[in-house]
Structure formats: C-alpha cells, structure tokens
Design an enzyme around this catalytic site. Sequence first.
Site, mmCIF file in Angstrom:
data_model
loop_
_atom_site.group_PDB
_atom_site.id
_atom_site.type_symbol
_atom_site.label_atom_id
_atom_site.label_comp_id
_atom_site.label_asym_id
_atom_site.label_seq_id
_atom_site.Cartn_x
_atom_site.Cartn_y
_atom_site.Cartn_z
ATOM 1 N N THR A 340 27.352 -61.317 -77.892
ATOM 2 C CA THR A 340 28.497 -60.627 -77.379
ATOM 3 C C THR A 340 29.267 -61.577 -76.505
ATOM 4 O O THR A 340 28.740 -62.595 -76.101
ATOM 5 C CB THR A 340 27.963 -59.428 -76.567
ATOM 6 O OG1 THR A 340 27.128 -58.669 -77.432
ATOM 7 C CG2 THR A 340 29.027 -58.575 -76.006
ATOM 8 N N LEU A 359 29.786 -59.381 -82.297
ATOM 9 C CA LEU A 359 29.310 -59.292 -83.682
ATOM 10 C C LEU A 359 27.851 -58.863 -83.707
ATOM 11 O O LEU A 359 27.243 -58.779 -84.760
ATOM 12 C CB LEU A 359 29.452 -60.650 -84.382
ATOM 13 C CG LEU A 359 30.872 -61.115 -84.708
ATOM 14 C CD1 LEU A 359 30.861 -62.582 -85.107
ATOM 15 C CD2 LEU A 359 31.480 -60.274 -85.810
ATOM 16 N N SER A 411 25.143 -49.003 -77.794
ATOM 17 C CA SER A 411 25.394 -50.351 -77.294
ATOM 18 C C SER A 411 24.980 -50.460 -75.836
ATOM 19 O O SER A 411 24.849 -49.459 -75.132
ATOM 20 C CB SER A 411 26.889 -50.675 -77.418
ATOM 21 O OG SER A 411 27.218 -51.881 -76.749
ATOM 22 N N GLY A 432 25.079 -60.560 -73.891
ATOM 23 C CA GLY A 432 23.634 -60.670 -73.709
ATOM 24 C C GLY A 432 22.794 -59.554 -74.260
ATOM 25 O O GLY A 432 21.647 -59.394 -73.843
ATOM 26 N N GLY A 433 23.328 -58.732 -75.182
ATOM 27 C CA GLY A 433 22.498 -57.682 -75.764
ATOM 28 C C GLY A 433 21.932 -56.760 -74.710
ATOM 29 O O GLY A 433 22.647 -56.258 -73.837
#
Length: 530
Positions: A340, A359, A411, A432-433
């Site tokens: 991200t 993505l 998310s 950073g997920g």
Amino acid sequence: MVVSAHPLASEVGAAIMRRGGNAMDAAIAVQFALAVVYPDAGNIGGGGFLVLRQKDGRTDALDYREKAPAAASRDMYLDEAGEVVEDLSLKGHLAAGVPGTVDGMVAAHRKYGSMPWRELVQPAIALASNGFPLTAKEAAKLNRQQEDFLEYNTQRPDFILRENWEEGDTIRLPELAQALIRIRDQGRAGFYEGRTADLIVAEMVRGGGIISKEDLAAYRSMWRRPISRQVGGYKVISMPPPSSGGIALVQLLTISENYPLHEWGWNTLKTAHLMIEAERRVYADRAEHLGDPDFYEVPVAELLDSAYIMSRMEGVSLEKATDSEDVSAGVPAPAESPHTTHYTVVDTAGNAVSVTTTLNSSFGSKVFVAGAGFLLNNEMDDFSVKPGYPNSYGLIGEEANAIAPGKRMLSSMSPTILEKDGQLFMAVGSMGGSTIITTVYQIILNVTRHGFSMQGAISAGRFHHQWKPDWVLSEWGALGFGTGLGLWVMGHKIAPKPGGIGRAAGILVLPDGRLEGGADPRGDDAAAGF
C-alpha cells in the site's frame, strides 16, 4: 504541502497547488503520478480510501475499494477437500478484484475538484511517456519481481523486464501512457469501457480470471460518513468500514487516553506492554466484527462506545502478557435509540486530504494488462478465503469478511485527520497491510503524548501486534534492550521485522500556522511544499 512515497509524485502535487489547485486536485494528480513512478503500490488497477477535511471543518470519506467480481464465490480458493489452494488468491489473474481507483478519482473530482480534469492526469502521462529515473529502492524491487513477472503474465511485459535494473536507469511506459490518455480524454469511460476495458477482459480470458465487462461497467465508488470521535483533546477523523482502520484506531487511542503514557515515557516497558495488550484485543474485534457494511451489519456505534472499549481491558495485568489464545472478540452491547502507499495533502486554504491506495501485495497480482501497461491488484486475498484462515498478512477473518459477488474486502487502511480546538492539527496515514493501524496509532501517540515533531514521529522505531499470530514484531532498536528483555520476561514473544514496519506520510500544523511534513526514511518518501 504534499508528502508521498515518491519525490516526483510529491512535486506533481505541489505544482498543481502552485497553479491554484486545491488539495483534492493535488491528491488526484498524485494518485495518477504514483501509478507511473511507484508501480508496486501506486495504481490505476487497484483501489483505496480517501478522507477529506475542508477548511470550514466539514468532512467526507470516499471508498474506492475494489470489489469481488460477479462470478466470485465463497469457496473459490479452496480445493475439493475444502483446503486453501496456496497462492491462488495472491498471484495471477484470479486474485484480482474489480479496480476502483479511476472511478474514485472521477468521483472526487466531480464533487471537490476545481481544476480541469485533463490538467490533473497530464503530469502522469508526461512521466510515463518521457520516462523517469529509478531510485535505488525501486530498481531493487523490480529486480526481485522479474521471475514472477515472467511466470504470471500471459504476454511478456518487456517494458519492465531486464536482467538488472540499476539506480538512475530511465524507464518508459508507453502503453500505460496511452491508457492514461484515454482516462484524460474520456474520464471514467476511458477505463471502464472501450479499449482499456477490452484489454482487461482479454487479459482475464487468457489467464483464467473472472472480471467481466459487466463488472467494470457496474463498479461505483461510494461516499461514506467518516468515523469521527473526540479522544482526549483531539477529534479523530478516519475511514469507516469496509476499512477497519478508523474503528480500530479510535479504540486504540481511547484505551491509551486512560493511561499515563507521557509519564511512563516513549516505548518504555510499561508503555509498550500496555500498547501491545490494547492491540491484541482490538485486532480480535477486527477479525470478528468488521466487513463490508453493504453486506454485513457492522456494529460501528457499539464498537466505538467508550465503556465497551475500556471493558476490553478488564483483567489486563500490567505485570504479565496475555496469551492470545485466551483473548477473543468482545460482545459489544446493543446501541441505544477499515502493499500500500499513503499520501497526504494540505493546501493554502487549509483543506486536508489523506489518501491510502493499494494493489495489496507489492506489485499486486504480478499481472500486467497486456496492451495497457498497468498492474492488476490481488485484493481478493483480503477476504477471508476460508473463515479462520490467515491471509498473506497473517490476519484472521470470519464470516463478516467472507467472499461474495460485488462485495468489498475488509482493509486495514487508515487515512486519518486530527483536529485540535476545532482546527486542523494533523493528516497522516501509512502503507503496510495489517501494520497500518498500529503504525498510525504510534505516530499519533508520538506527537500527542510524547511531544515528537512530525518527522521525528514518523522516523521513530515501531512495533506491532495483531492478536494472531501471537508475536510482537519489532523494528531493530525500536524497543531497546531493556524494554525488549522486560517484555520477554513478562511473556511477550518478540520477532524482528526486517525492512521496517509501514511507510508513513504526515503533515502537522505548527502553532504558528506553518506546515511540517514527515516523510518516511524507510522508503523514497518526500515532502514537497511552498
């Protein structure tokens, strides 16, 4: 001021504002520029979230998150025995959700833009057509992906293939430039219809994907009401579901407000232990209660109730770690009658835009749309591909985030804006997920509780816990020997996180009205202001 993951993108945004554009104009131009110069996360083939605070205090939130295609099904990544097929939701054509970025930028421009659309897309076209020099970090990332680009693409993406990319090499993206020209000239139709849509669907057919022309035509971004809560002396404005970021961030900050972290000190044993225990419980709630609100009734008010939030800390010992196996999601009481990249913009009038776009994994599904030159996301992995099974970030999900046609995947993106005394104070966010939430949490605490500057808050070492797996991830030196040893003695399991945690971008309004940008040294991030 603009702070983004790439200096060229930051300069594009600053140039738009120098010409009289507002913060939203700059944000749109930065989004398209990042699609060119930061291809591992900047995108037109992915999606994201945007939070806006206008100069008069009005707020808004735009959800341009990807959606599951109509042909998606709950068990599409399981084999005949009901087990998850490795990498099927992570790499290749079947991993892609319906992209939302272009529709999101069109919607943002329609509602808040002030400059002509063409002028906001043109800088990205120039970068793609003329080429741009690679940074050392970008060259290294491209080199690491060469095998995947060869394996997962149906046609050779020769424009990105090279035996060895080096710092300073110029990369040109002519097919992406043509795709951007169609977006510049035709707006939404330049992506979701016509030539680009044909290329996307042809790519799906060749690679066994399921995105259809009907999926593309039906996609719409959504304006949502931001999460907005007063926590101590600050009003926190962040993203609502399908992002878990806003709810989780308010929960974490509310818990922290009830402990004397300033007296305990930055990343001391007491402070770190308290933060880890808070994160453990907040991520357990995330797994159980959060998903797409259009498909699942997310108990937002209940999760944000202060009494409920503090009840989650009952029984927490300040002397001993809790085992995550002993922690489950809470049961909030019924209410009475969220790879991200992040960028942040504040304009001359004081309008602020905080945007996180992605993505998912670095370079998404690894699939380029042949003839159009852009990468497709692998956001389908952000669903619970099997309830209770961890995704690529180790996050557990349940039925609230199960796959369904047309559904948006959960998310952790947390674009956030803070007010103090009714005035703009900070705009911040991170990549950073699963670590996004805790990165933003720590940066806010660094400024508001520990007195750091914006740059100091972003540069400071970080750590992360997400309930399961039951490990504290820590950057080198973030906790220090004494704190790290103390946490081990208390029962916390600590693991190093090579490469760092998150890549953040923040802007702080100083007492005299000047803006201080914080650009993350973990990447090529840069602030551009005037």
